[in-house]
Design a protein around this motif. Sequence first.
Motif, short mmCIF file in Angstrom:
data_model
loop_
_atom_site.label_atom_id
_atom_site.label_comp_id
_atom_site.label_asym_id
_atom_site.label_seq_id
_atom_site.Cartn_x
_atom_site.Cartn_y
_atom_site.Cartn_z
N LEU B 136 0.83 -1.21 0.00
CA LEU B 136 0.00 0.00 0.00
C LEU B 136 0.86 1.26 0.00
O LEU B 136 0.51 2.25 -0.66
CB LEU B 136 -0.94 -0.01 1.20
N ILE B 137 1.98 1.20 0.72
CA ILE B 137 2.87 2.38 0.72
C ILE B 137 3.38 2.64 -0.69
O ILE B 137 3.33 3.75 -1.21
CB ILE B 137 4.05 2.17 1.69
N ALA B 138 3.84 1.55 -1.35
CA ALA B 138 4.37 1.70 -2.71
C ALA B 138 3.26 2.16 -3.66
O ALA B 138 3.48 2.99 -4.55
CB ALA B 138 4.96 0.38 -3.18
N TRP B 139 2.08 1.60 -3.46
CA TRP B 139 0.92 1.94 -4.31
C TRP B 139 0.65 3.45 -4.23
O TRP B 139 0.44 4.13 -5.23
CB TRP B 139 -0.27 1.13 -3.82
N THR B 174 -8.93 3.43 -4.76
CA THR B 174 -8.17 2.86 -3.65
C THR B 174 -9.00 2.86 -2.37
O THR B 174 -9.08 1.85 -1.66
CB THR B 174 -6.88 3.67 -3.42
N ALA B 175 -9.64 4.01 -2.09
CA ALA B 175 -10.35 4.12 -0.81
C ALA B 175 -11.58 3.23 -0.78
O ALA B 175 -11.85 2.57 0.23
CB ALA B 175 -10.75 5.57 -0.58
N LEU B 176 -12.32 3.19 -1.89
CA LEU B 176 -13.59 2.46 -1.86
C LEU B 176 -13.42 0.96 -2.03
O LEU B 176 -14.23 0.19 -1.54
CB LEU B 176 -14.53 3.00 -2.94
N PHE B 177 -12.39 0.53 -2.78
CA PHE B 177 -12.31 -0.89 -3.11
C PHE B 177 -11.02 -1.57 -2.65
O PHE B 177 -11.07 -2.64 -2.06
CB PHE B 177 -12.49 -1.08 -4.62
N VAL B 178 -9.86 -0.94 -2.93
CA VAL B 178 -8.61 -1.63 -2.61
C VAL B 178 -8.41 -1.74 -1.10
O VAL B 178 -8.09 -2.82 -0.58
CB VAL B 178 -7.41 -0.91 -3.26
N LEU B 179 -8.65 -0.63 -0.38
CA LEU B 179 -8.46 -0.67 1.07
C LEU B 179 -9.41 -1.66 1.75
O LEU B 179 -8.96 -2.49 2.55
CB LEU B 179 -8.61 0.73 1.65
N LEU B 185 -8.67 -8.98 4.00
CA LEU B 185 -7.59 -9.96 3.98
C LEU B 185 -6.80 -9.92 5.29
O LEU B 185 -6.49 -10.96 5.87
CB LEU B 185 -6.66 -9.70 2.79
N VAL B 186 -6.47 -8.70 5.73
CA VAL B 186 -5.66 -8.57 6.93
C VAL B 186 -6.43 -9.08 8.15
O VAL B 186 -5.90 -9.77 9.01
CB VAL B 186 -5.24 -7.10 7.12
N TRP B 187 -7.73 -8.75 8.16
CA TRP B 187 -8.58 -9.18 9.27
C TRP B 187 -8.66 -10.70 9.34
O TRP B 187 -8.66 -11.30 10.41
CB TRP B 187 -9.97 -8.56 9.06
N GLN B 188 -8.63 -11.33 8.15
CA GLN B 188 -8.74 -12.79 8.12
C GLN B 188 -7.41 -13.48 8.32
O GLN B 188 -7.36 -14.58 8.87
CB GLN B 188 -9.33 -13.25 6.79
N GLY B 189 -6.31 -12.90 7.79
CA GLY B 189 -5.09 -13.70 7.81
C GLY B 189 -3.78 -12.95 7.88
O GLY B 189 -2.81 -13.36 7.26
N VAL B 213 -14.62 -9.05 -6.48
CA VAL B 213 -15.32 -7.88 -7.03
C VAL B 213 -14.66 -6.59 -6.54
O VAL B 213 -14.45 -5.66 -7.33
CB VAL B 213 -16.80 -7.93 -6.65
N LEU B 214 -14.30 -6.54 -5.26
CA LEU B 214 -13.59 -5.36 -4.75
C LEU B 214 -12.29 -5.15 -5.51
O LEU B 214 -11.95 -4.04 -5.92
CB LEU B 214 -13.32 -5.51 -3.26
N GLY B 215 -11.55 -6.24 -5.69
CA GLY B 215 -10.26 -6.15 -6.38
C GLY B 215 -10.44 -5.71 -7.82
O GLY B 215 -9.70 -4.85 -8.32
N LEU B 216 -11.45 -6.27 -8.48
CA LEU B 216 -11.67 -5.93 -9.89
C LEU B 216 -11.99 -4.44 -10.01
O LEU B 216 -11.46 -3.76 -10.89
CB LEU B 216 -12.81 -6.77 -10.45
N LEU B 217 -12.84 -3.93 -9.14
CA LEU B 217 -13.20 -2.51 -9.23
C LEU B 217 -12.03 -1.62 -8.83
O LEU B 217 -11.74 -0.63 -9.50
CB LEU B 217 -14.41 -2.22 -8.35
N GLY B 218 -11.35 -1.97 -7.75
CA GLY B 218 -10.26 -1.12 -7.26
C GLY B 218 -9.07 -1.13 -8.19
O GLY B 218 -8.61 -0.08 -8.65
N PHE B 219 -8.56 -2.33 -8.49
CA PHE B 219 -7.41 -2.41 -9.39
C PHE B 219 -7.83 -2.04 -10.80
O PHE B 219 -7.02 -1.53 -11.59
CB PHE B 219 -6.81 -3.82 -9.36
#
Lengths: 312, 751
Positions: B136-139, B174-179, B185-189, B213-219
């Motif tokens: 995320l920092i690099a992004w 980034t705010a609506l989908f990638v984060l 993911l972080v919450w799960q693993g 779906v989140l990834g598709l929209l965000g990325f």
Amino acid sequence: MIVLRILLTLIEIAVVLALPPMLISVILKTKAWFAGRDGPPWLQTYYELYKLIQKGVIYSHTTTWVFRAGPVVSLAALLTAATLIPVLSGWSWLVGFQGDLILVAYLFALGRMFTVLAAMDTGSSFEGMGAAREVTFGMMSEPALFLSLAVMAIATRSISLSQMFGPGMWIAWGSVGPAMLLVVGALLVVLLTECSRIPVDDPATHLELTMIHEVMVLDHSGPELAFIQYGAALKFLLLGSILLHVAIPLPGETWAYVVGPVIRLASLLGLAVVVGVIESGMARLRLNRVPLLLAGATVLSGLAVLLVLAKQ
Amino acid sequence: MLLLTSLGVLLAGMIFAVILIRVPRAGLFAAMAAIVVASVLCLIASGQVLLGGGGMASRVLSWPLPLGTATLAIDGLSAWFLVSISLLSIAVAVYSSGYMRGEIGHAAVPAFSALLCLLVASLIVLVCAGDVILFLIAWEMMTMTAFLLVNFHDQQDEVRHGAWMYLIATHLGTALFVLPMFAILVWQGGTQFAGFAAMLRSAEPRLWVVLFVLGLLGFGTKAGFMPMHVWLPNAHPVAPTPVSALLSGIVVKMGIYGLLRLLSWLPPLPIGCVALMLAMGIVSGVLGVLYALAQHDLKRLLAYHTVENIGIIGVGIGIGMLGQTMGYPLVAALGYAGALLHVLNHAMFKGLLFLSAGAVIQSVGTGQMDRLGGLAKKMPINAGLFLVAAVSICGLPPFNGFVSEWMIYGGLFSGATHWGASAAALSVMGLVSLAAMGGLALACFAKAFSVVFLGEPREPLGCLPPMSHLMTGAMMIPAILCIGIGVLPIVVVPLVAMATSSMVTLPTQQFGQALEMGMKLGAALTVFAVVFGVIVGALLLVRRKAGVAAALDTAPVLQPGPRATWGCGYTYPSSRIQYTSSSFAWSLVMNFRRLLWPAVHFNPPAGYFPAPGELATHTADVAEHDLFAPIFRGVAHLVQMFKTFSWSGEVPAFSSPRHGRVGPFRAVLEGFLAAVRRGNIQVRLTHIVVTLVVVFAVEFAMTHRSAVKRDASSPKIEKVTPKAEAGSLTSESMTTAMNTKGLKTMERSRP
């Protein structure tokens, strides 16, 4: 068997190289017969190519090396495609491989690209017009061609031309005959479009405003014009072969050796007669009607896809 | 280790650029040299991974990040993207050191040098990041540096507009989908990438769909999938040329990288997700190239064409996913490998196209195609390079674009021949749209090349300054790769296979089969390239033997009179009668006017003594003007309503649709109303049919719902049948996917 196969391949190479102008002659003779004329001599197209080869070339001072490259690259692309498309026998001369049908389609596109660029290089508004029409109709025939290829691929369960045109096609007609019939119709429209025949384009018209292919090559002369005319005839032979391999399937491998090639040769001449009849029987469509014709071909092949998929 | 060294080199380059602020030329050279050195180091690092059997080289850095430690890791996928980044960065850096010299004294060149180093560094860190926080920092660093670089000529209005649009769009994505996606993911693993695959395998399938779906929209916002592409054609053309090349060639691919990285963790997804991916690829591809065709500005055309190529990559990813879902690894391998190879190929030819277009714009001073022409005589090398890239991007053999498109076609064809109706129908749809894209791309680049480089100049050109050797040399790199990959694909096939295998786990036998197919194709393409070359040589020989008048060949080129182009009897032609970019594309644009909604201002000469007439055409982006503009205007109104305090008292102005343009919604409504007023019988019949369908649908829904209510065992099932071919497979997960995407779903009634 091997000897027979090599012999047949040699004959096939000779036929592919020598036959194209004759097909044009057959079309002209057919049209002349309908018009009640004698028509040009059978070998007239060959004489004309010979005459053009003898001549010098004149280049407009507007043009660059792109103009000179155009005819050479276009014909080379078609000749390369000719090594892949089975014409008389059921196999490719050189190497058939999985997915060679895509290479064939894109080689045709390569030829089109360079013809168009050479036309645009002259700076003539008429040639620009022809080029714009060529890319428009070329683009619209592409989906129909690929849908037809998809139907053949699904029906014969193979994605190389030499496997597709083997006995698999005979079985395909048995199982999904109506779909194959639709494909034949779609491919005929694609053939007429790609080879600039009536009802899409009239090669015999005298008004530049209404031409497509002929107006693009107005400024070419000498051997380069010969390349273009020979290339147009070769394209007819190649697309015609694809159409005929679909339309007239042969059962079994053994047919491919003696009877098959004779049937293929006769049917190619027959196809030229059919095109001659179409050209005598109807006028060129208005240019804004052509997209409808091509959309119709796309719909036909799309319907064929549905039929084939429903059968699975 | 090499990676860290290269990052250090980039940092040093940046520092040099800043220290040498008084000697911008030296700073520029130092920074660009740093980029070249760092890129070469990265190439070596990724070569080690790709050639050395895909062994993962990972390195844990003991930086105290908020949620864990930072990890740098290179696997096959990272290495493949690293190759693309390095190759294009080298070309861009060399080109910049020639190109930016002209800007010294006019603009902040030291800032450019430093930011370019930072951008390349953030790209390298991004693809090698092994944990969420570093990623995320690099992004974010990539987004910010790219924004600053786009905003280079910030005294121009359109530059600021494009840069802001880029910043807002990427941050919204980034705010609506990638984060949210990473939050789940972080919450799960945890934060480490390495653990996600195992964690997700045991998770609920519903979670996979949500993540996808989140990834598709965000990325996808970053990559420029339609309709989230709106920032792309505004931001890319206004950036300085080297930046445009880097943005279009690599930065948008980071969206693709993110998506592929996500897919590498996810198990095979339900077919609804696959359909969504394919639909996005198809829509982006076809509409992207259609919009490109309608453009008059060279760089804007190239920017829209990036949307098309992202669409092609999307189709490749889609068919790869379909292969996984249907359990046919050969197709999965072909699809993903095609998409990956297209990432590299597109970086090469789109980079080359932008660099070449930049050279034209720098020497002529405009990118408006209708004012150019005849440049092939003035800058022959540049014309040749542009042609190589144009033929490659159309996917024509024997260039690199064909190899990657062939792989995707191969996947689609194999899928169509092996599967049952619904999956095969998806493949066939991909097939047809790829074919249409090919035809349209050919039209688009025949137009771009011929209008800019061929014919006669449409406006007097004068004497053009010679192109810098550094720029020419830089463009040679991608050009050689375009030809090299096209003629000798056998070299890259094992590399891309290695990258693919690190993404999808394939059974060894299937992998070998796919690799063998690719190698055979590679060999065959080389054979046919040789055959093609031999035939071209033979034809040239025939032409020469046949006596092309040698005297004419060597005669001075600019002879008046008999050697003018045949004007069909018209003896006073001027260069203004040539076909222009608009007229060349016009018949295609008009045939697809119901997709593009071009605006035409036509004022024909009329009467016996006509005044001069005029004709102007403009194709505005439907997604921008009819989808996002109304939404943002609505938001602005909402904000206005609640606003009690204003710093400046200014009312923000939002771009409203151009005057005279009729958007699709208004046009359809007006057309319908007009037809109703005219009493058209077809419209009446349509009316009746639509009413009946609605009535039946409502009726069906009511009866079905009551039936469900009676059935106590299933508490609540949404009865939504997506319109796609996959209609028969109404899994709940797919319904969720379709709904989240906001696709219009339809209820179907069967009597």
